[in-house]
Write a protein that holds these residues in place. Structure first.
Motif, PDB file in Angstrom:
ATOM      1  N   MET A  67       0.821  -1.356   0.011  1.00 45.79           N
ATOM      2  CA  MET A  67      -0.093  -0.210   0.181  1.00 45.79           C
ATOM      3  C   MET A  67       0.678   1.227   0.154  1.00 45.79           C
ATOM      4  SD  MET A  67      -2.613  -1.034   2.904  1.00 45.79           S
ATOM      5  CE  MET A  67      -3.581  -2.897   2.644  1.00 45.79           C
ATOM      6  N   GLN A  68       0.224   2.376  -0.565  1.00 42.57           N
ATOM      7  CA  GLN A  68       0.888   3.856  -0.292  1.00 42.57           C
ATOM      8  C   GLN A  68       0.190   4.224   0.848  1.00 42.57           C
ATOM      9  OE1 GLN A  68       2.864   5.365  -2.947  1.00 42.57           O
ATOM     10  NE2 GLN A  68       3.255   3.681  -3.419  1.00 42.57           N
ATOM     11  N   VAL A  69       1.228   4.757   1.776  1.00 46.93           N
ATOM     12  CA  VAL A  69       0.686   5.271   2.924  1.00 46.93           C
ATOM     13  C   VAL A  69       0.928   6.720   3.173  1.00 46.93           C
ATOM     14  CG1 VAL A  69       0.938   4.643   5.456  1.00 46.93           C
ATOM     15  CG2 VAL A  69       1.400   2.823   3.936  1.00 46.93           C
ATOM     16  N   HIS A  70      -0.054   7.506   3.552  1.00 53.85           N
ATOM     17  CA  HIS A  70      -0.055   8.859   3.729  1.00 53.85           C
ATOM     18  C   HIS A  70      -0.392   9.118   5.050  1.00 53.85           C
ATOM     19  CE1 HIS A  70      -1.292   9.622  -1.143  1.00 53.85           C
ATOM     20  NE2 HIS A  70      -0.628   8.544  -0.678  1.00 53.85           N
ATOM     21  N   ILE A  71       0.147  10.370   5.510  1.00 55.37           N
ATOM     22  CA  ILE A  71      -0.524  10.790   6.901  1.00 55.37           C
ATOM     23  C   ILE A  71      -0.765  12.145   6.593  1.00 55.37           C
ATOM     24  CG2 ILE A  71       2.050  11.423   7.673  1.00 55.37           C
ATOM     25  CD1 ILE A  71       1.163  10.551  10.385  1.00 55.37           C
ATOM     26  N   GLU A  72      -1.736  12.477   7.705  1.00 55.96           N
ATOM     27  CA  GLU A  72      -2.048  13.814   7.748  1.00 55.96           C
ATOM     28  C   GLU A  72      -1.713  14.124   9.233  1.00 55.96           C
ATOM     29  OE1 GLU A  72      -6.184  14.239   6.675  1.00 55.96           O
ATOM     30  OE2 GLU A  72      -5.506  14.004   4.557  1.00 55.96           O
ATOM     31  N   THR A  73      -0.754  15.312   9.303  1.00 52.84           N
ATOM     32  CA  THR A  73      -0.463  15.481  10.685  1.00 52.84           C
ATOM     33  C   THR A  73      -0.206  16.855  11.121  1.00 52.84           C
ATOM     34  OG1 THR A  73       1.526  14.878  12.472  1.00 52.84           O
ATOM     35  CG2 THR A  73       2.079  14.932  10.062  1.00 52.84           C
ATOM     36  N   SER A  74      -0.395  17.402  12.319  1.00 46.83           N
ATOM     37  CA  SER A  74       0.318  18.510  12.895  1.00 46.83           C
ATOM     38  C   SER A  74       1.850  18.707  12.909  1.00 46.83           C
ATOM     39  CB  SER A  74      -0.360  19.098  14.163  1.00 46.83           C
ATOM     40  OG  SER A  74       0.206  18.153  15.110  1.00 46.83           O
ATOM     41  N   GLY A  75       2.315  17.690  12.759  1.00 42.57           N
ATOM     42  CA  GLY A  75       3.809  17.625  12.976  1.00 42.57           C
ATOM     43  C   GLY A  75       4.438  18.007  14.556  1.00 42.57           C
ATOM     44  N   ALA A  76       3.478  18.031  15.508  1.00 40.13           N
ATOM     45  CA  ALA A  76       4.026  18.455  16.739  1.00 40.13           C
ATOM     46  C   ALA A  76       4.696  17.113  17.510  1.00 40.13           C
ATOM     47  CB  ALA A  76       2.676  18.955  17.573  1.00 40.13           C
ATOM     48  N   TYR A  77       4.661  16.202  17.023  1.00 42.28           N
ATOM     49  CA  TYR A  77       5.401  14.919  17.539  1.00 42.28           C
ATOM     50  C   TYR A  77       6.357  14.421  16.464  1.00 42.28           C
ATOM     51  CZ  TYR A  77       2.022  15.259  21.167  1.00 42.28           C
ATOM     52  OH  TYR A  77       1.273  15.328  22.018  1.00 42.28           O
ATOM     53  N   PRO A  78       7.279  13.882  17.150  1.00 39.82           N
ATOM     54  CA  PRO A  78       8.490  13.287  15.881  1.00 39.82           C
ATOM     55  C   PRO A  78       7.816  12.111  15.119  1.00 39.82           C
ATOM     56  CG  PRO A  78       9.364  12.800  18.274  1.00 39.82           C
ATOM     57  CD  PRO A  78       7.751  13.384  18.196  1.00 39.82           C
ATOM     58  N   LEU A  79       8.214  12.301  13.746  1.00 36.25           N
ATOM     59  CA  LEU A  79       7.908  11.234  12.895  1.00 36.25           C
ATOM     60  C   LEU A  79       8.130   9.706  13.304  1.00 36.25           C
ATOM     61  CD1 LEU A  79       8.685  12.923   9.442  1.00 36.25           C
ATOM     62  CD2 LEU A  79       6.492  12.221  10.273  1.00 36.25           C
ATOM     63  N   SER A  80       7.301   8.965  13.278  1.00 36.46           N
ATOM     64  CA  SER A  80       7.651   7.406  13.272  1.00 36.46           C
ATOM     65  C   SER A  80       6.953   6.803  12.032  1.00 36.46           C
ATOM     66  CB  SER A  80       7.042   6.904  14.606  1.00 36.46           C
ATOM     67  OG  SER A  80       5.683   7.105  14.888  1.00 36.46           O
ATOM     68  N   GLY A  81       7.234   5.701  11.793  1.00 33.42           N
ATOM     69  CA  GLY A  81       6.527   5.011  10.490  1.00 33.42           C
ATOM     70  C   GLY A  81       7.352   5.429   9.148  1.00 33.42           C
ATOM     71  N   THR A  82       6.993   4.743   8.173  1.00 32.93           N
ATOM     72  CA  THR A  82       7.386   4.959   6.909  1.00 32.93           C
ATOM     73  C   THR A  82       6.346   5.421   5.982  1.00 32.93           C
ATOM     74  OG1 THR A  82       9.113   2.955   7.217  1.00 32.93           O
ATOM     75  CG2 THR A  82       8.670   3.899   4.835  1.00 32.93           C
TER      76      THR A  82
END
Length: 163
Positions: free
Chosen positions: A105-120
């Motif tokens: 799967m192609q995996v997208h995230i919608e985030t505020s970015g307030a926390y460190p990135l985890s995942g790919t």
């Protein structure tokens, strides 16, 4: 004892407080019009007054769900997955994205970015919030910037995010 093991699984990202999951058409950003399966994770402490999903804020209201079950459900619907919240990076996204990527799967995230990135991630949509600004490394990794403009002050803040 069961409650402690569930709590530990959530801490490790093996279970996530799942608010909802649904198949739909992406309605925002660079992927507008693309069919996608959304995974909405509960828990958010950013507290935007204009948030349209305030029900997601309290993680206790959303059942800890095994990542394997979330991945199996997503695999039935789409090859494009959008992980959103709440604030998904409150949690370790490594196990979820690993499972989704293993299914091709192609995996997208919608985030505020307030926390460190985890995942790919294949696509990172950063939506900075003035109440809790993004970490610099999330800005650097983001593919697109989505800023909510509620008033003139927000517009000024949006302009500053681009500089």
């Amino acid at each position: 004892m069961l409650e402690k093991s569930i709590s530990q699984a959530v801490e490790k990202g093996m279970m996530l407080p799942l608010m909802e999951e649904f198949y739909t058409i992406q309605g925002e950003g660079s992927h507008t019009g693309k069919a996608a399966y959304f995974i909405r994770v509960g828990g958010c402490d950013v507290g935007c007054h204009w948030c349209d999903v305030k029900e997601s804020w309290d993680q206790e209201k959303h059942p800890p769900t095994a990542v394997e079950a979330i991945v199996a459900n997503a695999a039935k619907y789409s090859k494009t997955i959008v992980v959103t919240g709440g604030e998904p990076l409150t949690w370790d996204m490594g196990p979820l994205t690993t499972g989704l990527k293993e299914e091709g799967m192609q995996v997208h995230i919608e985030t505020s970015g307030a926390y460190p990135l985890s995942g790919t991630w294949d696509w990172i949509c950063l939506s900075p919030k003035k109440m809790k600004m993004p970490l610099p490394e999330v800005y650097e990794a983001a593919h697109e910037l989505k800023v909510i403009v509620f008033n003139k002050h927000d517009f000024a803040k949006a302009k500053s995010c681009l500089l």
